[in-house]
Design an enzyme around this catalytic site. Structure first.
Site, mmCIF file in Angstrom:
data_model
loop_
_atom_site.group_PDB
_atom_site.id
_atom_site.type_symbol
_atom_site.label_atom_id
_atom_site.label_comp_id
_atom_site.label_asym_id
_atom_site.label_seq_id
_atom_site.Cartn_x
_atom_site.Cartn_y
_atom_site.Cartn_z
ATOM 1 C CD GLU A 91 47.800 33.323 26.474
ATOM 2 O OE1 GLU A 91 47.320 33.817 25.449
ATOM 3 O OE2 GLU A 91 47.176 33.299 27.562
ATOM 4 C CD GLU B 262 46.394 33.713 33.082
ATOM 5 O OE1 GLU B 262 45.406 33.375 32.412
ATOM 6 O OE2 GLU B 262 47.326 34.398 32.624
HETATM 7 O O1 9MR Z 1 40.417 37.481 32.135
HETATM 8 C C1 9MR Z 1 40.761 38.266 31.032
HETATM 9 C C2 9MR Z 1 39.509 38.792 30.339
HETATM 10 O O2 9MR Z 1 38.869 39.735 31.181
HETATM 11 C C3 9MR Z 1 39.847 39.405 28.998
HETATM 12 O O3 9MR Z 1 38.665 39.721 28.311
HETATM 13 C C4 9MR Z 1 40.692 38.448 28.187
HETATM 14 C C5 9MR Z 1 41.065 39.040 26.860
HETATM 15 O O4 9MR Z 1 42.101 38.356 26.250
HETATM 16 O O5 9MR Z 1 41.868 38.119 28.911
HETATM 17 C C6 9MR Z 1 41.578 37.418 30.075
HETATM 18 O O6 9MR Z 1 42.756 36.998 30.716
HETATM 19 C C7 9MR Z 1 43.591 36.130 29.971
HETATM 20 C C8 9MR Z 1 45.004 36.372 30.427
HETATM 21 O O7 9MR Z 1 45.337 37.714 30.280
HETATM 22 C C9 9MR Z 1 45.985 35.489 29.667
HETATM 23 N N1 9MR Z 1 45.628 34.114 29.750
HETATM 24 C C10 9MR Z 1 44.245 33.783 29.416
HETATM 25 C C11 9MR Z 1 43.293 34.648 30.236
HETATM 26 C C12 9MR Z 1 41.844 34.269 29.953
HETATM 27 O O8 9MR Z 1 41.525 34.555 28.615
#
Ligand code: 9MR
Length: 365
Positions: free
Chosen positions: A151, A256
């Site tokens: 990102e 994802e």
């Molecule tokens: O699914 C993840 C969630 O449990 C966390 O709270 C969150 C915090 O940033 O991150 C989520 O996963 C993210 C991933 O690591 C990167 N791309 C976006 C995902 C959804 O936010």
């Protein structure tokens, strides 16, 4: 005697049927096309729930830690590493004959505090080097692929103003890839991001990847996160982007994937967690279950996008859904907290949904 034969034959039939059901898993159905992955919570990595553990082993062959390998969890302080859960993920993958996708080495979010204290180039380079060497180095040879940078590009195609960009300028991107390649020469190295079908963002990502390539760093793939809705992005937008990224000479993964079925407040898209909305009854209409027509629409959506992925299977190396069952999904809390969403392939009881059968169907001989 006759009765015994009938009993025996029915027992054989039941076993045969059970075996057929067992053979019907996503990982076996998509064998030869691409890896089928999922993201695991801490409890799932530790196999706390045997039903979910069995489901993960049966259906998926690529595992990502949903949170546990992010820097703030794995390497919270300069000299403190918390390897336990990540070690368990690698052990689980090896036990279930699955690949590990490492998520993620350099990300502005869930970032260890010490990175933010680095104000000179020298200090930031030292911190990145230490982090990548420690993490990618520990699992070298056992990691199938890494999200090296996550990102780093904004929706308008500009580079995100992260601490890394502030201190090192855009050189931090190539540096991260060079460090990862040195620490684990065998792993495939990815750039990963959301909203990757947006035109300006796509152009920005392509510009960035070209610069990484021109620097001589190795970059093997681009991850399109795939936090998508029932209609948006369109199949055409997805296909155009897959092809545009592949034209850089890299692989593409869908990293994802989830298909949100709830009303979208203020047209939030992607996964920018700084965006949020109030949870209201209008935004949370399916607390008591998903209506049949939405189940069917979601199944069709999954089928359409998987058909597209299959069309481009020579480019696509992995498709990972972001969670095991609907109850686990981050989408229950984004962009509004506490909603009941249904974005994944298994329901809250771990039963396969229509969406699951729709993508299995595509691989029926
Ligand atoms: O699914 C993840 C969630 O449990 C966390 O709270 C969150 C915090 O940033 O991150 C989520 O996963 C993210 C991933 O690591 C990167 N791309 C976006 C995902 C959804 O936010």
């Amino acid at each position: 005697m006759k009765l015994n034969r009938i009993v025996l034959l029915s027992a054989m039939l039941v076993t045969a049927l059970a075996n057929t059901t067992f053979a019907q898993s996503l990982r076996s159905a998509y064998d030869g096309a691409f890896l089928i992955g999922t993201a695991l919570s801490t409890n799932q990595i530790l196999e706390k729930d045997p039903v979910q553990a069995a489901l993960v082993a049966k259906e998926f062959n690529a595992l990502t830690a949903e949170n546990d390998m992010k820097s703030s969890l794995l390497h919270p302080e300069e000299d403190v590493y918390k390897w336990e859960i990540a070690d368990a993920l690698y052990a689980l993958a090896e036990k279930t004959n699955s690949k590990v996708h490492g998520h993620t080495l350099i990300w502005h979010s869930q970032l260890s505090r010490f990175f933010r204290e680095k104000k000179t180039k020298e200090d930031m380079i030292a911190a990145m080097t230490k982090h990548i060497n420690a993490v990618a180095g520990r699992y070298a040879g056992r990691t199938f692929s890494w999200d090296v940078v996550n990102e780093a590009v904004e929706g308008d195609g500009s580079l995100r103003k992260s601490v890394f960009l502030e201190v090192l300028g855009e050189d931090y991107l190539a540096l991260a890839f060079k460090l990862a390649a040195a620490a684990d020469p065998k792993a495939e190295l990815y750039y990963n991001d959301y909203s990757m079908t947006g035109v300006e963002k796509r152009e920005g990502v392509i510009r960035m990847v070209k610069k990484i390539q021109e620097s001589g760093a190795k970059i093997d793939g681009i991850g399109m996160q795939g936090h998508w809705g029932l209609e948006s992005p369109t199949l055409e937008e997805i296909e155009t982007s897959i092809l545009a990224y592949a034209a850089l000479g890299v692989k593409v993964s869908i990293t994802e994937l989830d298909i949100d079925v709830l009303p979208n407040p203020r047209n939030v898209s992607g996964a920018d967690i700084s965006q949020s909305a109030q949870n209201t009854a209008a935004l949370n209409p399916y607390v008591n279950g998903l209506p049949d027509e939405i189940k069917a629409a979601q199944a069709k959506r999954y089928k359409d996008i998987f058909a597209l992925f299959l069309k481009h299977k020579s480019i696509i190396s992995r498709v990972t859904v972001w969670g095991v069952n609907d109850g686990n999904s981050w989408k229950n809390n984004f962009p509004a907290r506490g909603r009941t969403n249904y974005p994944l392939l298994f329901d809250r009881e771990n039963k396969p949904k229509e969406a699951y059968y729709s993508i299995l169907e595509l691989r029926k001989k």
